[in-house]
Design an enzyme around this catalytic site. Structure first.
Site, mmCIF file in Angstrom:
data_model
loop_
_atom_site.group_PDB
_atom_site.id
_atom_site.type_symbol
_atom_site.label_atom_id
_atom_site.label_comp_id
_atom_site.label_asym_id
_atom_site.label_seq_id
_atom_site.Cartn_x
_atom_site.Cartn_y
_atom_site.Cartn_z
ATOM 1 N N THR A 526 0.833 -1.200 0.000
ATOM 2 C CA THR A 526 0.000 0.000 0.000
ATOM 3 C C THR A 526 0.864 1.244 0.000
ATOM 4 O OG1 THR A 526 -1.827 1.124 1.120
ATOM 5 C CG2 THR A 526 -0.151 0.104 2.529
ATOM 6 N N ARG A 527 0.281 2.331 -0.494
ATOM 7 C CA ARG A 527 0.906 3.645 -0.334
ATOM 8 C C ARG A 527 -0.063 4.609 0.343
ATOM 9 N NH1 ARG A 527 0.339 3.450 -6.294
ATOM 10 N NH2 ARG A 527 -1.250 4.940 -6.956
ATOM 11 N N HIS A 531 -7.653 2.536 5.643
ATOM 12 C CA HIS A 531 -9.074 2.853 5.676
ATOM 13 C C HIS A 531 -9.859 1.550 5.749
ATOM 14 C CE1 HIS A 531 -9.287 1.921 1.376
ATOM 15 N NE2 HIS A 531 -8.304 2.776 1.156
ATOM 16 N N HIS A 534 -9.715 -1.214 2.951
ATOM 17 C CA HIS A 534 -8.487 -2.007 2.977
ATOM 18 C C HIS A 534 -8.503 -2.995 4.138
ATOM 19 C CE1 HIS A 534 -5.632 0.675 0.370
ATOM 20 N NE2 HIS A 534 -6.544 0.032 -0.341
ATOM 21 N N ARG A 623 -8.116 -3.352 -6.769
ATOM 22 C CA ARG A 623 -8.435 -2.694 -8.038
ATOM 23 C C ARG A 623 -7.311 -1.734 -8.426
ATOM 24 N NH1 ARG A 623 -10.715 2.252 -8.864
ATOM 25 N NH2 ARG A 623 -10.945 2.474 -6.610
#
Length: 720
Positions: A526-527, A531, A534, A623
């Protein structure tokens, strides 16, 4: 040539469920055993269905066989006092300290006055003093506790039927539903094996269990008539002194080998782990020596059927088997590393290159960027294994054309060092090169192996799917220069101290996973700050993979404008971890010091392979993972993973996740009538203005951490 060792596991209350069965399958179980002594005919169909719904591993029905057991005891167990009288009645009895039924019922007719009878592995010893029309009466010579369905041994050999009526019914049912493996308990003769084979058909595989005197006396004939032999050391120790069991085990293995039959060993392999998470040293030594003696398989019984730690037990057996199956054991004491069940690094081992201790004077040098230094670090700590440095022409062309290294190992993303022609003029293959960081210090040394200029336009199309400068990855490669410089690298002391906050090397993540007892780990790239969507994906992936744990692996390299800064991502995740949002002890946060290339499917596979090097077995792909704009089709990642096949790490794909306000839950946006979502722009505006986000979008703990950073004047979003 090493032999293939079989791994048999008994299923019971502790393991007869989808999650455990799938985990045991992943740990290499080759045969699942249903013990008919503890499974009723009413339970059998459901047990078979449960196993088959979770795995393709074959099922073995293990017969009750020629044995006597205690019947029903109302309280579950009773304590018999020494010198008391105990009756074995012919008629059904609820079972108490005065009377206990025997199973099978005809066993009473096999007893004679004077017989010594031990109950439940010699915990109780009685003598038959009277046989009458109501049953048998015994006096208790040694008191103790007796439970229901516990083994009974008569001092002399008694003629018991090879198969009980229940066995025959169970075998018939097993054959009708396609069961091909059967175990014959208390095999006494080759004729017993033939009797079972007459019921199973000639193509069935019969494992004869050696656990009584008659079985030992007729061992060779039984082995010849069988497809395999199984040593049940527990029941064997009821008929022979326990100190005689080890030499008997060796004898049985040798006899099986002499007639070319595999021999498996069961009972008490990891008995302590029925209640403890780790084995004793004596147990591990016993397993090692059993395999050294030539046993062809190991069998877990109570450990996985009723124990508290079935997966941990199976992991221990799997490690012992893997050690035994090694082509050759280590000779140097420094090579005796833990036997790992984690995903094997790309190329078979982590490539770790030590730091440079001395820097020669007068070396030609090249000024490089922060991202290049980050790549150098990943080469040296093994995150990019098996790469040792920037790619030469042959490697680059292989990766671009075939998605593989020249060695055949999967690799999809170019990792290259570029320079303009003027800077590259002094650089040549066969000479060392100093790489200087933005501050002018030498950060790494490179042994140059190749200097070349590829067809840049063609390369960009093959790499990114476009040559348009509107693609940030394309623009960056064009700007970096037309000359590519290749060769292995090593860091200097100055560079080796960079990127340490929250960062863990692949060797460290593997050590942590092993310490936690994990071998099935989901990686998450992740960057963004955490939230709820996720979080939903992470927990769903852990459930889908039957994973031991989750590696949360945020990228901390340079970002594009509007992205969360690395400190913001890490701080917010730490706040969520501190709040206990994730299952206890099942999440690790480890920053990954690399940077986004926005290379779509190629980078998606690359990020998965890097997590494989870290020890992950599964990897989440959401996605538009590692994509940018509309450059890549929604299914591009799936198509490339499908094209590559098995790359040593399993992708877990998720579509866009949204909140369903009507149901108060998360799910695929496509399945929600009115999905709720918040744009990245709105997230930034709300956080900057101090307005809280909805709790369904981001946890309060994460928001609070970000608001506190803003309050301290720290950057939360990248602006350059």
């Amino acid at each position: 040539m090493t032999r293939s060792i079989q791994f048999l596991s008994t299923l019971g209350p502790a393991s007869m469920n989808d999650r455990v069965i799938r985990r045991l399958t992943g740990l290499g179980v080759t045969l699942f055993r249903i013990n008919l002594s503890h499974t009723t005919m009413e339970q059998l169909p459901g047990a078979i269905e449960t196993i088959r719904a979770s795995t393709d591993v074959p099922i073995c029905l293990d017969s009750e066989g020629a044995q006597i057991r205690t019947g029903w005891i109302e309280a579950g167990a009773v304590t018999l006092a020494e010198h008391a009288l105990l009756t074995f009645p012919r008629l059904p009895h609820p079972g108490d300290a005065t009377a206990v039924n025997l199973y099978p019922p005809y066993a009473i007719d096999l007893l004679v006055e004077g017989d010594l009878v031990s109950i439940d592995f010699n915990s109780v010893l009685v003598q038959i003093i009277e046989i009458n029309e109501d049953g048998a009466v015994a006096r208790v010579l040694q008191g103790g506790q007796v439970g229901r369905n516990k083994a009974i041994t008569v001092e002399r050999q008694v003629p018991l039927q090879a198969l009980s009526d229940k066995d025959r019914e169970a075998v018939a049912y097993g054959v009708s539903v396609g069961i091909q493996d059967f175990a014959l308990s208390f095999a006494q003769s080759a004729g017993d094996v033939d009797s079972l084979r007459a019921l199973t058909g000639k193509d069935a595989r019969i494992i004869s269990k050696i656990e009584c005197r008659a079985g030992l006396q007729n061992l060779e004939a039984i082995a010849i008539a069988s497809d395999a032999i199984l040593i049940d050391r527990g029941d064997l120790s009821r008929e022979f002194p326990i100190e005689r069991v080890p030499p008997l085990q060796k004898k049985i293995i040798r006899t099986a080998q002499s007639v070319s039959r595999p021999c498996y060993v069961a009972t008490n392999l990891l008995e302590s782990m029925v209640t403890a998470i780790s084995p004793t040293r004596a147990e591990v030594n016993d397993i090692f020596n059993t395999l050294q003696d030539g046993a062809d398989g190991l069998v877990l019984a109570a450990e996985t059927a009723i124990g508290a730690y079935p997966i941990e037990c199976a992991s221990m057996i799997a490690r012992m088997i893997r050690q035994q199956e090694e082509a050759s054991p280590p000779e140097d004491i420094g090579d005796f590393l833990p036997v790992s069940l984690l995903a094997e690094p790309v190329g078979g081992k982590l490539i770790i290159r030590g730091d440079v201790t001395e820097i020669p004077d007068g070396l030609p040098s090249l000024a490089v960027g922060l991202t290049d230094i980050m790549d150098c670090r990943q080469f040296t700590i093994g995150a990019y294994s098996p790469l040792q440095g920037f790619m030469d022409r042959e490697t680059l062309e292989s990766v671009i054309a075939d998605y593989r290294l020249p060695s055949g190992d999967p690799w999809t993303l170019p990792v290259v060092l570029q320079a303009d022609r003027e800077a590259a003029r002094q650089i040549s293959a066969g000479n060392p090169l100093a790489l200087k960081g933005p501050d002018g210090d030498i950060q790494a040394l490179m042994d140059v192996t190749d200097v070349y200029e590829p067809d840049l336009d063609r390369l960009l199309v093959d790499w990114f799917g476009t040559s348009s400068d509107s693609h940030p990855g394309v623009a960056r490669v064009r700007k970096a220069g037309p000359v590519f410089i290749a060769g292995p690298v090593r860091l200097t002391a100055a560079a080796s101290s960079l990127f340490r906050d929250y960062a863990l090397t692949p060797a460290q993540t593997r050590s942590i996973f092993s310490h936690k007892g994990w071998n099935r780990v989901v990686g998450f790239h992740t960057r963004n700050a955490p939230h709820r969507a996720h979080e939903f994906i992470q927990l769903a992936a852990m459930e889908q993979a039957s994973a031991d744990g989750l590696l949360i692996s945020p990228v901390i390299g340079p970002k594009k404008p509007g992205d969360f800064e690395a400190d913001a991502v890490l701080g917010a995740y730490q706040a969520v971890l501190n709040a206990g949002i994730y299952p206890k002890g099942r999440a690790v946060l480890a920053a990954f010091a690399t940077w986004s290339r926005y290379a779509g499917p190629r980078e998606a596979v690359f990020t998965a392979l890097c997590r494989r090097n870290m020890g992950c077995s599964h990897f989440i792909l959401g996605r538009d993972h590692t994509g940018v704009g509309d450059f890549y089709a929604p299914d591009a990642n799936v198509r490339l993973f499908d094209q590559l096949g098995d790359i040593g790490i399993t992708p877990l794909f998720f579509d866009e996740i949204a909140f369903d306000s009507n149901q108060g839950s998360f799910g695929p946006a496509s399945a929600i009538t009115d999905p709720a979502s918040i744009s990245g722009t709105e997230v930034r505006e709300r956080l900057r203005s101090g307005r809280a986000l909805p709790s369904w979008f981001m946890r309060t703990e994460a928001q609070q951490a970000l608001f506190e950073m803003i309050g301290r004047g720290e950057a939360v979003f990248h602006t350059e």
